[in-house]
Design a protein around this motif. Structure first.
Motif, PDB file in Angstrom:
ATOM      1  N   GLY A 344       0.789  -1.225   0.000  1.00  0.00           N
ATOM      2  CA  GLY A 344       0.000   0.000   0.000  1.00  0.00           C
ATOM      3  C   GLY A 344       0.818   1.271   0.000  1.00  0.00           C
ATOM      4  N   VAL A 345       2.113   1.162  -0.263  1.00  0.00           N
ATOM      5  CA  VAL A 345       2.955   2.353  -0.371  1.00  0.00           C
ATOM      6  C   VAL A 345       2.580   3.093  -1.650  1.00  0.00           C
ATOM      7  CG1 VAL A 345       5.313   3.197  -0.658  1.00  0.00           C
ATOM      8  CG2 VAL A 345       4.833   1.308   0.917  1.00  0.00           C
ATOM      9  N   PRO A 346       2.358   4.412  -1.595  1.00  0.00           N
ATOM     10  CA  PRO A 346       1.995   5.154  -2.808  1.00  0.00           C
ATOM     11  C   PRO A 346       3.084   5.069  -3.877  1.00  0.00           C
ATOM     12  CG  PRO A 346       1.548   6.469  -0.849  1.00  0.00           C
ATOM     13  CD  PRO A 346       2.329   5.273  -0.389  1.00  0.00           C
ATOM     14  N   VAL A 347       2.648   4.948  -5.112  1.00  0.00           N
ATOM     15  CA  VAL A 347       3.539   4.965  -6.265  1.00  0.00           C
ATOM     16  C   VAL A 347       3.315   6.276  -7.003  1.00  0.00           C
ATOM     17  CG1 VAL A 347       4.021   3.899  -8.513  1.00  0.00           C
ATOM     18  CG2 VAL A 347       3.642   2.466  -6.494  1.00  0.00           C
ATOM     19  N   HIS A 348       4.397   6.898  -7.451  1.00  0.00           N
ATOM     20  CA  HIS A 348       4.305   8.201  -8.106  1.00  0.00           C
ATOM     21  C   HIS A 348       4.764   8.065  -9.554  1.00  0.00           C
ATOM     22  CE1 HIS A 348       3.589   9.944  -4.157  1.00  0.00           C
ATOM     23  NE2 HIS A 348       4.613   9.232  -3.718  1.00  0.00           N
ATOM     24  N   PRO A 349       3.825   7.861 -10.483  1.00  0.00           N
ATOM     25  CA  PRO A 349       4.212   7.706 -11.893  1.00  0.00           C
ATOM     26  C   PRO A 349       4.874   8.980 -12.423  1.00  0.00           C
ATOM     27  CG  PRO A 349       1.929   7.033 -11.524  1.00  0.00           C
ATOM     28  CD  PRO A 349       2.377   7.749 -10.291  1.00  0.00           C
ATOM     29  N   ILE A 350       5.742   8.802 -13.396  1.00  0.00           N
ATOM     30  CA  ILE A 350       6.433   9.928 -14.016  1.00  0.00           C
ATOM     31  C   ILE A 350       5.801  10.210 -15.377  1.00  0.00           C
ATOM     32  CG2 ILE A 350       8.646  10.760 -14.918  1.00  0.00           C
ATOM     33  CD1 ILE A 350      10.029   8.931 -12.904  1.00  0.00           C
ATOM     34  N   ASP A 351       5.381  11.447 -15.587  1.00  0.00           N
ATOM     35  CA  ASP A 351       4.862  11.886 -16.886  1.00  0.00           C
ATOM     36  C   ASP A 351       3.677  11.058 -17.361  1.00  0.00           C
ATOM     37  OD1 ASP A 351       6.772  13.879 -17.045  1.00  0.00           O
ATOM     38  OD2 ASP A 351       8.214  12.588 -18.074  1.00  0.00           O
ATOM     39  N   LEU A 352       2.778  10.692 -16.454  1.00  0.00           N
ATOM     40  CA  LEU A 352       1.574   9.967 -16.836  1.00  0.00           C
ATOM     41  C   LEU A 352       0.434  10.975 -16.964  1.00  0.00           C
ATOM     42  CD1 LEU A 352      -0.111   7.535 -17.443  1.00  0.00           C
ATOM     43  CD2 LEU A 352      -0.171   6.977 -15.005  1.00  0.00           C
ATOM     44  N   VAL A 353       0.091  11.304 -18.206  1.00  0.00           N
ATOM     45  CA  VAL A 353      -0.923  12.307 -18.502  1.00  0.00           C
ATOM     46  C   VAL A 353      -2.152  11.612 -19.057  1.00  0.00           C
ATOM     47  CG1 VAL A 353      -1.444  14.446 -19.733  1.00  0.00           C
ATOM     48  CG2 VAL A 353       0.916  13.933 -19.050  1.00  0.00           C
ATOM     49  N   LEU A 354      -3.331  11.923 -18.511  1.00  0.00           N
ATOM     50  CA  LEU A 354      -4.572  11.297 -18.954  1.00  0.00           C
ATOM     51  C   LEU A 354      -5.189  12.153 -20.053  1.00  0.00           C
ATOM     52  CD1 LEU A 354      -5.977  10.231 -15.481  1.00  0.00           C
ATOM     53  CD2 LEU A 354      -4.543   8.927 -17.061  1.00  0.00           C
TER      54      LEU A 354
END
Length: 365
Positions: A344-354
């Motif tokens: 459950g540790v947060p993951v921080h995606p890089i350059d993920l634009v929706l």
């Protein structure tokens, strides 16, 4: 609202001809019934189990049963290949179809392996150079309540989206003893892919800054059920909008569904899908509008996914469910699995634009 957006599947007057790869349960229960109902021509089929392919061909009036996938890909009467197989080897099939000059509809999830994404992007680039369309069978995008909600969000009906919430208020499908139960974090990695995908459609325009996911066993979960029956995913974005997806477990209810809420700066959409619970209403100011809905996710959603690809081929544009657009869904899912794997540790995606899917401009970055 006086003009209701057209949320039903679109099929061109003269659709391209489809060849089906795979003859399993999903092809029999969803793909082929949808195509028959919406008059999508399936002219050939191939499967690892020839007997299953012959049975499907007989039941659905498919003219040609190919002994191998290579034979199907070489068939000049087939324009579009519908890959209705499991994730293993799916990229190989997509690549082979593109090499054979065919448009492709690939089953979801598009990928479950981060290591194969560079190769996948190369295959998609090759398809683009050859004028071929590769789409993903994200059929839930055309579940009536979800599809209409997407069109209303894009029209500004709720203003800027503030938050998306999903609750799984229904029994889980049978999992214990199936191949799905062998997939690590199965609810997050596979089952919730449709919910992840539709959520990203409603958060278009935002950068994803965090993904947090957890799963756990629930009280009285049978020992034979190896995968946890509870799962939750939280998504944070650069705009401050957030999303929450929650499966509480194998819910004991005969009248459930999958309710959802889209809260915006100017209004709220609330609705539900599955188990006959389908509805959608818009609350904005003093007005509350409940929209009449036609159709069901199963099987109209499958006609919607294929129909969008066929329409895009006919109109020479990228489909809304283009694989390049769905890559953001894949990255969100991989981030959620990584978070769950880390407890459950947060993951921080890089350059993920929706980014928004639109006429040939679908992209994830």
């Amino acid at each position: 609202m006086t003009d209701l957006p057209d949320y039903r599947p679109r099929i061109p007057a003269q659709p391209a001809r489809v060849g089906l790869v795979g003859a399993g349960a999903i092809a029999r229960s969803a793909h082929l019934p949808a195509y028959a109902a919406w008059r999508i021509p399936v002219v050939g089929i191939a499967s690892r189990t020839a007997g299953h392919a012959r049975a499907l061909a007989a039941d659905f009036g498919i003219a040609t049963v190919h002994e191998t996938v290579d034979d199907l890909l070489a068939d000049p009467d087939i324009d579009v290949v519908d890959i209705a197989t499991g994730p293993a080897g799916r990229l190989d099939l997509i690549e082979a179809a593109v090499r054979s000059g065919k448009h492709v509809l690939a089953q979801k999830p598009l990928s479950v392996d981060a290591a194969e994404l560079p190769r996948l992007r190369a295959v998609l680039a090759s398809a683009r150079e050859r004028g071929l369309r590769v789409a993903v069978n994200q059929n839930a995008r055309w579940a009536p309540a979800w599809r209409l909600a997407t069109l209303l969000v894009r029209s500004g009906a709720v203003g800027e989206v503030v938050g998306v919430t999903h609750l799984h208020d229904k029994p889980l499908p049978p999992l214990a003893g199936t191949a799905f139960d062998d997939v690590p974090h199965m609810l997050i990695a596979d089952y919730l892919v449709h919910w992840i995908d539709i959520t990203r459609c409603w958060l278009e325009g935002a950068h994803v800054v965090s993904v947090t996911a957890q799963d756990s066993r629930v009280p009285a979960q049978p020992d034979a059920a190896r995968n946890p029956w509870h799962a939750g995913i939280q998504i944070g974005t650069s705009t401050g909008a957030s999303a929450s997806l929650r499966i509480v477990g194998d819910a004991r209810t005969q009248s459930g569904g999958c309710p959802f809420w889209i809260h915006g700066t100017e209004g709220t959409l609330r609705g539900s899908v599955l188990l006959g619970s389908d509805f959608l209403e818009l609350e904005r100011g003093d007005a509350r509008t409940r929209f009449p809905l036609e159709g069901q996710w199963f099987t109209d959603g499958f006609a919607g996914a294929m129909g969008e690809l066929l329409t895009a081929v006919a109109e020479d544009r990228e489909p809304e469910n283009a694989a390049e657009h769905v890559l953001a869904t894949v990255e969100l899912g991989l981030a959620a699995v990584a978070s769950a794997d880390a407890g459950g540790v947060p993951v921080h995606p890089i350059d993920l634009v929706l980014t928004r899917a639109s006429d040939g401009k679908a992209s994830t970055t």
